[in-house]
Structure formats: structure tokens, C-alpha cells
Write an enzyme that holds these catalytic residues in place. Structure first.
Site, PDB file in Angstrom:
ATOM      1  N   CYS A 164      -3.618   5.464   9.994  1.00 11.32           N
ATOM      2  CA  CYS A 164      -3.855   6.830  10.476  1.00 11.32           C
ATOM      3  C   CYS A 164      -5.265   6.914  11.041  1.00 11.32           C
ATOM      4  O   CYS A 164      -5.953   7.919  10.880  1.00 11.32           O
ATOM      5  CB  CYS A 164      -3.612   7.873   9.391  1.00 11.32           C
ATOM      6  SG  CYS A 164      -4.591   7.638   7.886  1.00 11.32           S
ATOM      7  N   ASP A 216      -3.084  -6.036  -6.416  1.00 10.08           N
ATOM      8  CA  ASP A 216      -3.807  -6.196  -5.158  1.00 10.08           C
ATOM      9  C   ASP A 216      -2.901  -6.995  -4.215  1.00 10.08           C
ATOM     10  O   ASP A 216      -2.543  -8.135  -4.502  1.00 10.08           O
ATOM     11  CB  ASP A 216      -5.114  -6.939  -5.436  1.00 10.08           C
ATOM     12  CG  ASP A 216      -5.927  -7.195  -4.176  1.00 10.08           C
ATOM     13  OD1 ASP A 216      -5.404  -6.980  -3.057  1.00 10.08           O
ATOM     14  OD2 ASP A 216      -7.082  -7.626  -4.307  1.00 10.08           O
ATOM     15  N   CYS A 227       0.863  -1.201   0.000  1.00  3.13           N
ATOM     16  CA  CYS A 227       0.000   0.000   0.000  1.00  3.13           C
ATOM     17  C   CYS A 227       0.895   1.245   0.000  1.00  3.13           C
ATOM     18  O   CYS A 227       0.786   2.110   0.877  1.00  3.13           O
ATOM     19  CB  CYS A 227      -0.932   0.008   1.187  1.00  3.13           C
ATOM     20  SG  CYS A 227      -1.905  -1.513   1.382  1.00  3.13           S
ATOM     21  N   ALA A 228       1.791   1.324  -0.983  1.00  5.87           N
ATOM     22  CA  ALA A 228       2.913   2.270  -0.936  1.00  5.87           C
ATOM     23  C   ALA A 228       2.545   3.717  -1.243  1.00  5.87           C
ATOM     24  O   ALA A 228       3.212   4.633  -0.761  1.00  5.87           O
ATOM     25  CB  ALA A 228       4.011   1.816  -1.898  1.00  5.87           C
ATOM     26  N   ASP A 280       0.943   0.014   5.681  1.00  7.61           N
ATOM     27  CA  ASP A 280       0.169   1.204   6.041  1.00  7.61           C
ATOM     28  C   ASP A 280      -1.221   0.970   5.476  1.00  7.61           C
ATOM     29  O   ASP A 280      -1.511   1.312   4.333  1.00  7.61           O
ATOM     30  CB  ASP A 280       0.824   2.451   5.450  1.00  7.61           C
ATOM     31  CG  ASP A 280       0.175   3.733   5.951  1.00  7.61           C
ATOM     32  OD1 ASP A 280      -0.810   3.648   6.704  1.00  7.61           O
ATOM     33  OD2 ASP A 280       0.642   4.822   5.579  1.00  7.61           O
ATOM     34  N   GLY A 291       3.983   7.278  -1.394  1.00  6.14           N
ATOM     35  CA  GLY A 291       5.403   7.003  -1.517  1.00  6.14           C
ATOM     36  C   GLY A 291       6.289   7.570  -0.426  1.00  6.14           C
ATOM     37  O   GLY A 291       7.509   7.413  -0.479  1.00  6.14           O
TER      38      GLY A 291
END
Length: 443
Positions: free
Chosen positions: A375, A303, A251-252, A322, A255
């Protein structure tokens, strides 16, 4: 029609807010499009500041309209409503020079083709100057279901969370240690008239209490410094990474973590994975063109739960996940979360986070680690998610993280939680999971 320079950013802000408030559009997407049409970086910054100021506490401004308008605005006047909110926000809380703000907003009414309503705009803004905005419940725009969840998860902190989510955050910088030392960059900022504070425990970070346009940051275009909240920078501190390790950033996008990893340990073998091919191109552009790090990373669009689609079968020594989440820890930066998020989204997100954990765990090398972060401030997405994962995964254990990562939500928690505004940072959750080493000789 001639658009005056001062009215141009007010017109842009009005259109962004009309799209977000009345048509369900994303603030980030609308803002990016509007800013591309403005040449002056000060105008771009002003549009963003106005939109955020409105969306952080729209109930205050709507209370003024309810008190001062003889009848509610009609559906066809939604754009006018957005313009009036733009005007109120400039006067309070932004505190821009009053007469200039009023004049530019009235001109914006004309620029929007609302000449017949320019007098109304002028009258309402001048009344706001004379009387100040009427009092209202500042959190009235929060969905009831979300307030209930926050009060249940954080009974003694709920009021502080809501208040912190309405405040403008400081600007956090991440200094690229491959291109210079953090303290030397702070001196360079000072020479440019910008004050940056060192924060204990964040080795690459500087905090600017007075944000500035990125174009005014020395070396920004050359990748010497990036903008990234301190809580997000803390993620890499939880990663047990050293040279030549095989590392995955799942889930970069956009970046920031991948860049931070390479700035810390440029000799790692990094794979950046994201399901969104378009956003992954943004990651590539950031790494290659700005930070000059792209050659050190492999980028994959797939995915993450579909291992057959992307994994070559070689395990990773360390993974950072993340995970997609409710974003309830960053409402001060993305206040439109309160407009778009639905309670049913939470169950879908929790299920997706569980699938990501289960799939990616298969790619962790024996003895390797996975850092799970969100988050979010909702416990279902964080410590309860990790507790459930540990209960069904016999070869996983949670490693302790120290208090610099935040608090333990409960005594049996398997991670650390930072709430919005604590130490000036966003709300973030961190957990580090270690895989059992391989047994030797079948022991």
C-alpha cells in the site's frame, strides 16, 4: 464529575489526539482503546471521524490558533490544543450543527477538568463560526523528505496525491459470496436505506459514498459482509487460484486477504503466516467466529524470512505477499503515518521487502506464482523493488496485469500502480511473478 452524553465522544477524541500528536502514539491503537469504552456505536464513529478530520489537515487548525491566540500554547496545554482542534474539525470540514458542536466541546473542556479554560474554548470556536478558519498551506504537515520523494516519483501527479490523501475515503464493502450474491446484498442495503454502488471489475465490492457504522450493515456480525478498500480487494484478483491449490498468505494480519481467498475458493489449502502472534489471533477470530472459515486455514506465527521456523518443505502453488511498507498509499485512512514515518524507515523497509521476496520465492512450486503487493506509492518499494528481484532471480518472470490494476509507472515497469483516490480507492501496487516450470528429464 458528571460527563454529559454529547461531551463524552469529544473528550475521547481529545485524549486520542493528545496521545497521537504529542506523545507519538499510534492512531489505530489509541482509537481502538477509546472506542471500547463507548457503548453507543454512533459515539464510536464520531470519535473516529473527528480524529481523522484533525489529522488529515492539522496545519489549517494550527493556523487558526497561531492567528487568534495572543501567544503560543504552553507545553502543559497540549491537551487544550487537542480539544481546540476537535472543536475546529467539527465546524470545518465535518460541518456538524454548529451550536451543538460548540456546546458539547465546551462541556468537554469541563469534563477534562479544564473549567478555567471553557470560556477560551467557547470564544475561539465562536470566532471560527464568525470568521471561518484562516487560510494556510494545507500540506504544511507533510514531511519535506516525503514530499520530495513523491514529487520525484510522480512529478505530474504529486499535487493530486497530496490532495487525495487529505480527503475522507468512501466506505468499501466486500460481500462474502459464500453467504450470498453481491447484487442481492445491495438490494438488502437499499431496503435498509443505505445506498451502495457496484463498481465495474470488482466482483465482490460495493462502494458506499456515505459511510455508516458497521453495526448498521445487515449481516455484518454474521460475516456476510466485511469492510475492505477496493484496492485491497483487487489483490485477490491477481491471484491465479483455483480449487485444492496449496496457497500461502504471508504477512497475513489483519486477515482480509485470507478471508477473501477462502470466500472465493473455499477448497484451497490455505496457510496464513504472520510474525505478530497477537495480530494472528485477530485473524483467527475473524475467520472462525465471524466468517466461519477458520477450519479451512492453517495459521502460523513466525518470521516469514526464517524458513526453518515455519516451512514444512512442501511448495506452494500460489503466494500473496502483502509486504510491510511505508503505507504512503493509505494516508487518508492512517494520517498519523505523516507523524511517525522517518526517511530512514524507507531503506529498512526496502531491505526487508527484498529479504521476504528472496525467502518466499524458495517456497514457490515450479510453475507457481507469487503476487507482491504494497500500500505504498514509492517506486523504491514497488517497481524498482521488483526490477531488482528479477535481476537477481533467474527463474522468475513478471506476468502482465491489465489496466484495471492501475497504471504502469514507467514503460519498463513490472507491475501496476494505483494512486490514492483513483477510482475512489487507496494507493496500491501489484506485481505477479511466475516461477519457471521444472525441467523434465534434466532438459
Amino acid at each position: 464529575m458528571t460527563v454529559t452524553p454529547g461531551s463524552q465522544p469529544r473528550i475521547a477524541a481529545t485524549r486520542v489526539l493528545d496521545a497521537v500528536l504529542h506523545h507519538g502514539r499510534s492512531l489505530k491503537a489509541e482509537l481502538a482503546g477509546a472506542q471500547q469504552e463507548l457503548e453507543d456505536p454512533r459515539d464510536r464513529a464520531l470519535v473516529e471521524a473527528i480524529c481523522l478530520a484533525v489529522l488529515r489537515q492539522p496545519a489549517r487548525f494550527d493556523a487558526a490558533l497561531a492567528a487568534w491566540m495572543p501567544r503560543p500554547l504552553a507545553r502543559r496545554d497540549r491537551e487544550l490544543r487537542a480539544l481546540l482542534l476537535v472543536g475546529f474539525a467539527q465546524l470545518d470540514p465535518m460541518g456538524l450543527p454548529a451550536h451543538a458542536a460548540v456546546a458539547a466541546t465546551v462541556e468537554a473542556a469541563r469534563g477534562l477538568g479544564r473549567d478555567h479554560q471553557a470560556g477560551l474554548v467557547n470564544a475561539l470556536l465562536r470566532r471560527a463560526l464568525r470568521e471561518s478558519l484562516p487560510a494556510s498551506e494545507s500540506h504544511a504537515h507533510w514531511p519535506a523528505w516525503l514530499r520530495t520523494r513523491i514529487e520525484a516519483d510522480w512529478p505530474t501527479d504529486a499535487a493530486a496525491i497530496l490532495a487525495a490523501s487529505e480527503q475522507a475515503p468512501p466506505m468499501w464493502l466486500r460481500v462474502n459470496r459464500q453467504q450470498g450474491a453481491r447484487d442481492a446484498y445491495r438490494d438488502e442495503l437499499a431496503a435498509a436505506g443505505i445506498e451502495g454502488a457496484v463498481v465495474e471489475g470488482l466482483d465482490d465490492a460495493l462502494r458506499l459514498d456515505a459511510p455508516v457504522p458497521v453495526a448498521g450493515l445487515p449481516g455484518f456480525a454474521e460475516g456476510r459482509v466485511s469492510v475492505q478498500d477496493g484496492a485491497a480487494q483487487r489483490v485477490i484478483d491477481a491471484m491465479p487460484v483455483r480449487g485444492r491449490m496449496r496457497v500461502l498468505d504471508a504477512c497475513a494480519a489483519p486477515g482480509g486477504k485470507a478471508a477473501h481467498l477462502l470466500e472465493r475458493e473455499p477448497s484451497i489449502e490455505l496457510t496464513a503466516l504472520d510474525i505478530d502472534r497477537r495480530r494472528l489471533r485477530h485473524v483467527q477470530a475473524t475467520l472462525e467466529r465471524r466468517l466461519k472459515l477458520g477450519a479451512d486455514a492453517t495459521l502460523l506465527a513466525a518470521d516469514a524470512t526464517d524458513l526453518a521456523a515455519w516451512w514444512d518443505g512442501v511448495p506452494f502453488d500460489a503466494i500473496v505477499l502483502d509486504a510491510p511498507c511505508s503505507a504512503t498509499g493509505i494516508i487518508r485512512r492512517q494520517p498519523d503515518v505523516l507523524l511517525h514515518r522517518r526517511e530512514s524507515d524507507i531503506d529498512h523497509l526496502v531491505a526487508l521487502q527484498g529479504r521476504l521476496l528472496d525467502a518466499l520465492w524458495q517456497t514457490v512450486a515450479p510453475g507457481g506464482a507469487l503476487v507482491y503487493t504494497t500500500c505504498s506509492i514509492l517506486r523504491d518499494e514497488n517497481d524498482r523493488q521488483i526490477a531488482a528481484f528479477l535481476a537477481r532471480t533467474t527463474d522468475a518472470r513478471a506476468e502482465p496485469l491489465d489496466e484495471s490494476f492501475g497504471r504502469s509507472p514507467v514503460s519498463e515497469a513490472h507491475g501496476r500502480q494505483r494512486l490514492p483516490g483513483e477510482d475512489g480507492m487507496d494507493g496500491f501496487f501489484y506485481a505477479r511473478l511466475r516461477k519457471a516450470p521444472a525441467l523434465i528429464g534434466g532438459e
